[in-house]
Design an enzyme around this catalytic site. Structure first.
Site, PDB file in Angstrom:
ATOM      1  N   HIS A 503      71.322  72.609  61.433  1.00 15.18           N
ATOM      2  CA  HIS A 503      72.155  72.929  62.644  1.00 15.18           C
ATOM      3  C   HIS A 503      71.319  72.361  63.549  1.00 15.18           C
ATOM      4  O   HIS A 503      72.131  72.042  64.850  1.00 15.18           O
ATOM      5  CB  HIS A 503      72.361  74.328  62.878  1.00 15.18           C
ATOM      6  CG  HIS A 503      73.644  74.554  63.755  1.00 15.18           C
ATOM      7  ND1 HIS A 503      74.303  73.853  64.814  1.00 15.18           N
ATOM      8  CD2 HIS A 503      74.588  75.664  63.550  1.00 15.18           C
ATOM      9  CE1 HIS A 503      75.292  74.139  65.096  1.00 15.18           C
ATOM     10  NE2 HIS A 503      75.474  75.428  64.582  1.00 15.18           N
ATOM     11  N   TYR A 619      81.299  86.096  70.692  1.00 14.78           N
ATOM     12  CA  TYR A 619      80.838  84.658  70.745  1.00 14.78           C
ATOM     13  C   TYR A 619      81.955  84.036  70.061  1.00 14.78           C
ATOM     14  O   TYR A 619      82.291  84.042  68.965  1.00 14.78           O
ATOM     15  CB  TYR A 619      79.526  84.551  70.221  1.00 14.78           C
ATOM     16  CG  TYR A 619      78.884  83.120  70.172  1.00 14.78           C
ATOM     17  CD1 TYR A 619      77.779  82.894  70.959  1.00 14.78           C
ATOM     18  CD2 TYR A 619      79.336  81.851  69.637  1.00 14.78           C
ATOM     19  CE1 TYR A 619      77.267  81.395  71.271  1.00 14.78           C
ATOM     20  CE2 TYR A 619      78.868  80.862  69.684  1.00 14.78           C
ATOM     21  CZ  TYR A 619      77.786  80.686  70.485  1.00 14.78           C
ATOM     22  OH  TYR A 619      77.133  79.336  70.682  1.00 14.78           O
ATOM     23  N   THR A 632      77.488  72.513  73.022  1.00 14.11           N
ATOM     24  CA  THR A 632      78.247  73.665  72.937  1.00 14.11           C
ATOM     25  C   THR A 632      77.920  74.782  73.938  1.00 14.11           C
ATOM     26  O   THR A 632      77.449  74.570  74.846  1.00 14.11           O
ATOM     27  CB  THR A 632      77.953  74.614  71.635  1.00 14.11           C
ATOM     28  OG1 THR A 632      76.927  75.084  71.544  1.00 14.11           O
ATOM     29  CG2 THR A 632      78.312  73.981  70.337  1.00 14.11           C
TER      30      THR A 632
END
Length: 818
Positions: A503, A619, A632
């Site tokens: 990630h 979230y 993001t």
């Protein structure tokens, strides 16, 4: 590498290939073409030097080098085109001709500048007056052209900084926005390459402290009691009036020189400095088609999949991929994350990891039954065909050799804690054969696992098998994936595939774009023959895939076992539930004039409230790729408006009241999402302020508490980005179920969802078995019920309103009695 051997002076002196260790079957060379033959060999004799050339080897070396030079030329050409965009290189010639033409009409468009340039030409004495004039005019034209390009880029950057259009209602567009649309179209140029807009994207703005604090307090109001909220308000006020301004000054200073004031710190402190396992906690996965497996032959599926991924890389290198845009608009998104899709690895460190990216390699690293292989995907400068890759994969599958001692579970290093892996890498993999083999894995284009298990929607219990499929993609056996690679492709025994992605280097939409292309190309372009094999012919003279060799001492094997002992309980604890909701999709939601994403988020809020009886900090991932190097931002989906609606709905309030409240909640969610996309979010700003405070050695009670609150409901939408590649009408079964991730909080849920076509919504729900308050299957049932209840609320006929309202009140009364 050639080795010189000393012999008796009377014997010929030869330079020849070294004898290989019995465990190695061929050269550990940087080119596949050199595995079978040596390019040259010469012998020194009394008669002179006897030189022998392998013409075939030299030819392959030549072709491979030619491909490399072609790539460099293409890259240089694209850099020029991207550098002058939105103009084109040919526009330079137009400007030069225009200036020369005006000069021949006895006018001076430069207002004396051409004459000034002519006076200072260094070689003016060796040129005629006419030649000096032409050279000066060309130089002036070039400077004018560069100035125009700079002006156009600056204008486009300013235009792309305008975001008010996002907040205007559909069908009620202001005059300012209409003019803006026209100007953006003028300055956007034509036929952009992938990176054409990078230099014109605006920088992420730093929000005002007071705005961030205000929005933060609004987001936590429904989650705190009056006394808790009053205490938090006082902390926020104290922070805003004192320390906040000082930290903000440093942040604005960074924003002046940094391309993005968030992204580098986000990558380092959120991802790379984490010392726990990245497996489950950070990595995520993507699935194959849910209902269809194009071929049951493992090697054939690998052949088409790997070839399709390489086709994507070729298009990426040539920048032939169209720039991503906001759906339904011409507004470009940042493509910087695409640069590290391939040839990228996360390298462990004792304090922090690093992400390392290499130039394109021509091979992949393959894992099968505890052995590691180097599989070359190019020969003589050309990409292997799917059938040739299938042939090579089958050779690996048929290889009977056992793993070397310690080799089978070596990948567990990447699944456990980072510090032990960093220390072991330095101690056992910094030299010799282990370093060469590890370099092969880390510098590979990507990683491939040939899994011995069968996965997918199959058998007597397809739903449970899909859940096991998701778990397998997320963590596998904890040692048969290389979790540090940018992504790993997994090919299962029955032909099902999928991927696992690291990630830190990029977010899911980047990998999803590549995976969509691979799936569509595999099935709709490459295809299979009637027997299920890849199409095309086989070249049996291809060199064997190369076994990587290891020398793993007992001490290292013990450390591998310790890492596996950390990773295995983490993997076993994950509870997954994956399902495709087919009762209705975004088509039905749009008919009731609601945002599909807002509708689903409200359903998730309602499901969590019914599951736990409370609201929680939620979230939702939003992107900030409207800005350069944007990644993001967080949408805090649990708002006062959403809580007010859910309480009213669950308490049996009047239907009209509930409809008004749900629309208020949906509009609030859309506003929060737009603010996050346009750089006015809460969490990234607070995060960066916290980083600055740590650099200054200052403790902030407000920041510490605000950033330590758990996200018990972590959600993310994985959007389809290339709908044109799929045909949901003629091929409705060729749909992918998207992908998912592990839970963020030990006592919470992770929910990933995808809107597939107009009629399907897929969900990936994760939680932990060890928490008695969470159950992924139970929560999935609550999601289904919440979706139905919300749609029924918004579509119920007036004639049925009284009866439904009575039923709704009756259900509520029954709940209270229970």
């Amino acid at each position: 590498m050639l080795v010189a051997t000393s012999v008796d002076a009377r014997e010929p002196f030869k330079i020849f290939p070294p004898k290989l260790d019995s465990r190695k079957s061929r050269w550990d060379s940087g080119m596949a073409e050199a595995h079978q033959a040596v390019a040259f060999q010469f012998t020194i004799t009394p008669e002179g030097i006897d030189l022998q050339l392998s013409h075939e080897a030299l030819r392959q070396v030549y072709l491979s080098g030619l491909r490399s030079w072609k790539k460099r030329i293409v890259r240089l050409k694209n850099n020029v085109i991207t550098g002058v965009y939105p103009a084109s290189p040919s526009s330079w010639l137009f400007v030069v001709i225009a200036i020369l033409a005006t000069m021949y009409t006895r006018s001076d468009p430069s207002m004396g500048l051409i004459a000034k340039i002519q006076e200072h030409l260094p070689a003016s004495g060796s040129m005629s007056m006419q030649c000096q004039t032409v050279v000066s005019a060309v130089l002036f034209s070039t400077l004018l052209w560069l100035s125009l390009i700079f002006t156009m880029k600056l204008c486009l950057k300013q235009l792309l900084s305008y975001h008010r259009w996002m907040f205007e209602q559909h069908g009620n567009v202001s005059t300012t926005t209409k003019v803006w649309v026209m100007l953006v179209r003028i300055f956007s140029g034509r036929q952009p390459l992938l990176y054409s807009y990078q230099g014109s994207l605006p920088n992420l703005p730093v929000p005002a402290i007071k705005d961030t604090v205000k929005r933060y307090l609004e987001s936590v109001r429904p989650l705190k009691s009056d006394s808790e909220f009053e205490r938090m308000t006082n902390l926020a006020k104290e922070f805003e009036d004192s320390l906040g301004s000082r930290l903000q000054w440093y942040l604005k200073l960074k924003a002046l020189w940094a391309s993005n004031y968030v992204s580098d710190w986000w990558e380092e402190y959120i991802y790379l400095r984490g010392r726990g396992p990245i497996m489950v906690n950070s990595n995520y996965y993507g699935m194959d088609f849910l209902y269809v497996t194009p071929t049951p032959i493992q090697a054939a599926r690998a052949g088409n999949t790997l070839h399709a991924v390489l086709m994507y890389r070729r298009r990426l290198n040539k920048e032939e991929i169209k720039p991503s845009r906001i759906p339904g608009t011409f507004i470009p998104l940042c493509a910087a994350q695409c640069e590290r899709i391939f040839n990228t690895t996360r390298i462990p460190g004792e304090e922090t990891d690093t992400v390392v990216h290499w130039q394109d390699s021509e091979y992949v690293a393959v894992y099968h039954r505890g052995r590691y292989f180097r599989l070359w995907l190019y020969q003589a400068g050309r990409m292997l065909s799917p059938r040739e890759i299938e042939y090579q994969i089958q050779r690996i599958l048929d290889d009977p050799s056992p793993p070397a001692p310690g080799e089978e579970k070596l990948g567990a290093f990447t699944a456990g804690d980072r510090i032990p892996w960093a220390k072991a890498r330095k101690e056992f993999f910094s030299s010799g054969v282990n370093k060469r083999s590890l370099d092969c894995i880390e510098k590979a284009a990507f990683f491939v696992t040939l899994d011995d298990d069968e996965q997918g929607m199959m058998g007597d219990d397809p739903a449970a098998n899909v859940d096991r499929y998701a778990k397998s993609l997320l963590h596998g056996k904890c040692y048969d994936r290389w979790f540090d690679k940018s992504f790993s492709v997994v090919i299962f025994k029955n032909g099902k595939n999928g991927l696992n992605a690291e990630h830190s280097w990029a977010d899911a939409p980047i990998v999803s774009h590549m995976w969509e292309y691979a799936l569509a190309t595999d099935s709709f372009q490459l295809g299979y023959n009637e027997e299920g094999h890849c199409k095309g012919d086989v070249n049996p003279s291809l060199p064997q895939p190369q076994r990587l060799t290891w020398d793993i001492p007992k001490q290292c094997q013990e450390q591998v076992a310790q890492c596996l002992a950390v990773a295995q309980p983490l993997a076993d604890d994950i509870d997954f539930h994956v399902f495709a909701f087919r009762d209705f999709g975004k088509g039905s939601i749009k008919k009731i004039k609601m945002s599909p994403d807002g509708f689903i988020q409200l359903a998730l809020q309602l499901a969590f409230y019914r599951d736990r009886g409370v609201f929680c900090l939620t979230y939702e991932a939003s992107m900030t790729r409207l800005f350069r190097e944007g990644r993001t931002e967080t949408v805090r989906s649990c708002s006062s408006e959403s809580c007010a609606f859910i309480k009213a709905f669950e308490n049996g309030e009047d239907l009209e009241v509930c409809r008004r409240l749900i629309r208020n909640a949906s509009e609030k969610h859309q506003m929060l999402y737009r603010l996050a996309m346009t750089g006015a979010g809460i969490d990234r700003h607070l995060f960066c302020l916290y980083v600055v405070s740590k650099y200054l050695g200052i403790e902030s009670p407000f920041l510490k508490e605000a950033l330590s609150e758990p996200w018990r409901l972590s959600t993310s939408q994985t959007p389809f980005q290339q709908l044109e590649l799929f045909d949901f009408v003629n091929h409705p079964d060729y749909i992918t179920c998207g992908g998912g991730f592990g839970p963020v909080a030990d006592d919470g849920y992770g929910v990933s969802y995808s809107l597939i076509g107009e009629k399907i919504i897929s969900f990936h729900v994760s939680s932990k078995h060890s928490c008695p308050d969470t159950d992924s299957h139970k929560f999935g049932t609550q999601i289904r019920k919440a979706l139905h209840d919300l749609l029924q609320l918004m579509t119920i006929n007036q004639s049925d309103a009284a009866g439904s309202e009575q039923n709704h009140s009756s259900k509520t009364q029954n709940k209270k009695e229970l």
